[in-house]
Design a protein around this motif. Structure first.
Motif, mmCIF file in Angstrom:
data_model
loop_
_atom_site.group_PDB
_atom_site.id
_atom_site.type_symbol
_atom_site.label_atom_id
_atom_site.label_comp_id
_atom_site.label_asym_id
_atom_site.label_seq_id
_atom_site.Cartn_x
_atom_site.Cartn_y
_atom_site.Cartn_z
ATOM 1 N N ALA A 98 0.807 -1.223 0.000
ATOM 2 C CA ALA A 98 0.000 0.000 0.000
ATOM 3 C C ALA A 98 0.846 1.283 0.000
ATOM 4 O O ALA A 98 0.537 2.230 -0.733
ATOM 5 N N PRO A 99 1.937 1.362 0.798
ATOM 6 C CA PRO A 99 2.739 2.601 0.772
ATOM 7 C C PRO A 99 3.321 2.894 -0.608
ATOM 8 O O PRO A 99 3.274 4.035 -1.068
ATOM 9 N N GLU A 100 3.899 1.865 -1.269
ATOM 10 C CA GLU A 100 4.474 2.073 -2.604
ATOM 11 C C GLU A 100 3.401 2.513 -3.600
ATOM 12 O O GLU A 100 3.615 3.418 -4.410
ATOM 13 N N ALA A 101 2.235 1.842 -3.537
ATOM 14 C CA ALA A 101 1.146 2.181 -4.455
ATOM 15 C C ALA A 101 0.677 3.610 -4.218
ATOM 16 O O ALA A 101 0.468 4.374 -5.166
ATOM 17 N N ILE A 143 9.381 4.692 -11.044
ATOM 18 C CA ILE A 143 10.281 3.585 -11.354
ATOM 19 C C ILE A 143 11.286 3.367 -10.233
ATOM 20 O O ILE A 143 11.517 2.237 -9.785
ATOM 21 N N GLY A 144 11.880 4.466 -9.752
ATOM 22 C CA GLY A 144 12.842 4.348 -8.657
ATOM 23 C C GLY A 144 12.207 3.765 -7.411
ATOM 24 O O GLY A 144 12.801 2.920 -6.733
ATOM 25 N N ASN A 145 10.989 4.200 -7.110
ATOM 26 C CA ASN A 145 10.260 3.710 -5.952
ATOM 27 C C ASN A 145 10.000 2.213 -6.059
ATOM 28 O O ASN A 145 10.247 1.439 -5.135
ATOM 29 N N VAL A 146 9.510 1.780 -7.223
ATOM 30 C CA VAL A 146 9.142 0.377 -7.432
ATOM 31 C C VAL A 146 10.368 -0.524 -7.506
ATOM 32 O O VAL A 146 10.448 -1.546 -6.808
ATOM 33 N N ILE A 157 16.621 5.505 5.274
ATOM 34 C CA ILE A 157 15.433 5.537 6.136
ATOM 35 C C ILE A 157 14.133 5.486 5.336
ATOM 36 O O ILE A 157 13.248 4.670 5.621
ATOM 37 N N VAL A 158 14.013 6.349 4.314
ATOM 38 C CA VAL A 158 12.759 6.385 3.551
ATOM 39 C C VAL A 158 12.584 5.104 2.736
ATOM 40 O O VAL A 158 11.495 4.530 2.668
ATOM 41 N N ALA A 159 13.683 4.628 2.125
ATOM 42 C CA ALA A 159 13.607 3.398 1.337
ATOM 43 C C ALA A 159 13.189 2.223 2.205
ATOM 44 O O ALA A 159 12.330 1.419 1.836
ATOM 45 N N LEU A 160 13.804 2.116 3.377
ATOM 46 C CA LEU A 160 13.437 1.035 4.290
ATOM 47 C C LEU A 160 12.030 1.244 4.826
ATOM 48 O O LEU A 160 11.276 0.287 5.012
ATOM 49 N N GLY A 161 11.669 2.528 5.028
ATOM 50 C CA GLY A 161 10.360 2.831 5.596
ATOM 51 C C GLY A 161 9.209 2.303 4.761
ATOM 52 O O GLY A 161 8.269 1.718 5.301
ATOM 53 N N THR A 162 9.279 2.463 3.427
ATOM 54 C CA THR A 162 8.187 1.971 2.586
ATOM 55 C C THR A 162 8.172 0.448 2.516
ATOM 56 O O THR A 162 7.184 -0.141 2.093
ATOM 57 N N ASN A 188 6.425 -7.808 -5.204
ATOM 58 C CA ASN A 188 7.217 -7.426 -6.374
ATOM 59 C C ASN A 188 6.385 -7.456 -7.656
ATOM 60 O O ASN A 188 6.500 -6.579 -8.514
ATOM 61 N N ILE A 189 5.548 -8.495 -7.775
ATOM 62 C CA ILE A 189 4.660 -8.592 -8.943
ATOM 63 C C ILE A 189 3.656 -7.439 -8.938
ATOM 64 O O ILE A 189 3.435 -6.774 -9.959
ATOM 65 N N PHE A 190 3.043 -7.197 -7.789
ATOM 66 C CA PHE A 190 2.057 -6.125 -7.642
ATOM 67 C C PHE A 190 2.680 -4.762 -7.951
ATOM 68 O O PHE A 190 2.077 -3.930 -8.640
ATOM 69 N N ASN A 191 3.905 -4.526 -7.458
ATOM 70 C CA ASN A 191 4.580 -3.248 -7.678
ATOM 71 C C ASN A 191 4.783 -2.967 -9.164
ATOM 72 O O ASN A 191 4.533 -1.856 -9.643
ATOM 73 N N ILE A 192 5.268 -3.981 -9.896
ATOM 74 C CA ILE A 192 5.562 -3.774 -11.316
ATOM 75 C C ILE A 192 4.286 -3.690 -12.148
ATOM 76 O O ILE A 192 4.087 -2.736 -12.910
#
Length: 310
Positions: free
Chosen positions: A53-56, A72-75, A208-213, A241-245
């Motif tokens: 949910a956070p990434e989406a 793209i960087g986020n996913v 921190i932010v990368a780990l946070g999501t 990973n599938i959902f993110n892409i």
């Protein structure tokens, strides 16, 4: 006083994450048992989508605001961290059994769609609306595959819980809420502490932010593995990973074309290599052992060192 407040908020955030993951796993596993759905399928769907949910939210909100360049960087960054850090940490704590279907179908599928995403980005320099339709079509194919898996394996699952279905659903909702809010509180507090200590914005973003999501996936996977629900742990990561892409990038691209900067090429290749590494680690014994977990963490250390040198 401000840093003490942030420390308190950080502790509260982590407490919400841990308790939320505990409740969420119990609810998800109970639903799987109640309806005779394999835990792996629950992990690949409800758990994966809930913890993603956070990434989406970040990617789709960015698209609506016209700043889809972070998608793209986020996913890709989240997918790399999901496998190397989250499965790595989980495996160091407890060996994780991996289903035959995950090794033969789901992991190769993540490799395939990662290559597709890279090819789309290289071809046009962005992920356009037609690409978004193709990604969402692949997501539909994936859901059909999960439906067939549920039908074929339903008789193998025995009900193990006696809680009413409404309570299990409530556990899932409360668990997701605690996980998402807890991760948000933790990231904000940790970022404030880092700034007080004089750490750079770039360092904060890469750590921190990368780990946070990815905290929802981390807490859920570790709790699931410790509780003996390994299928939920692995399904959570592979499904995320599938959902993110397919869903996150696909939906974002439908709203606005997603730029694919040349800097993402290395990251996308690393994401593909990450899935190959996972496949190599689990293939011989169908288990991600502590040794495999250490290899994963060392792999992320190498990637992080590369990021710091860019």
């Amino acid at each position: 006083m401000d840093i003490l407040l942030q420390l308190v908020l950080l502790i509260v955030g982590f407490a919400m994450l841990i308790k939320g993951a505990d409740i969420f796993v119990e609810g998800a596993a109970g639903i799987a048992a109640k309806f005779g759905i394999p835990q792996l399928v629950i992990g690949l769907t409800i758990v994966a989508m809930g913890t993603s949910a956070p990434e989406a939210a970040v990617s789709i909100t960015a698209a609506v605001k016209g700043t889809a360049d972070i998608t793209i960087g986020n996913v890709v960054g989240s997918n790399i961290m999901n496998v190397l850090v989250i499965l790595g940490v989980t495996a160091v704590i407890v060996a994780v059994e991996v289903q035959h279907s995950t090794i033969c179908y789901e992991i190769p599928f993540v490799m395939l769609i990662s290559v597709v995403l890279l090819a789309m980005g290289l071809y046009g320099g962005s992920i356009g609306r037609l690409d978004g339709v193709m990604l969402l079509a692949l997501f539909l194919v994936y859901l059909i595959y999960l439906a067939r898996m549920t039908k074929n394996n339903k008789e193998e699952v025995e009900e193990e819980g006696h809680r009413p279905i409404w309570q299990l659903l409530l556990f899932v909702v409360i668990g997701i809420a605690l996980i998402v809010v807890g991760s948000d509180v933790s990231v904000d507090a940790a970022s404030q502490i880092a700034r007080v200590l004089g750490l750079s914005e770039r360092f904060i973003g890469l750590t921190i932010v990368a780990l946070g999501t990815s905290l929802p996936e981390l807490c859920t996977s570790v709790v699931a593995a410790v509780k003996g629900k390994a299928d939920l742990a692995v399904g959570n990561i592979v499904g995320s990973n599938i959902f993110n892409i397919l869903f996150v990038v696909g939906t974002t691209a439908l709203i606005i074309p997603v730029p694919f900067n040349t800097a993402f090429i290395v990251d996308a290749v690393v994401a593909i290599a990450t899935m190959i590494l996972l496949w190599v680690c689990v293939f011989p014994k169908k288990k991600l052992t502590r040794t495999g977990g250490i290899v994963m963490l060392l792999g992320y250390a190498g990637y992080f060192a590369y990021l710091m040198m860019k």
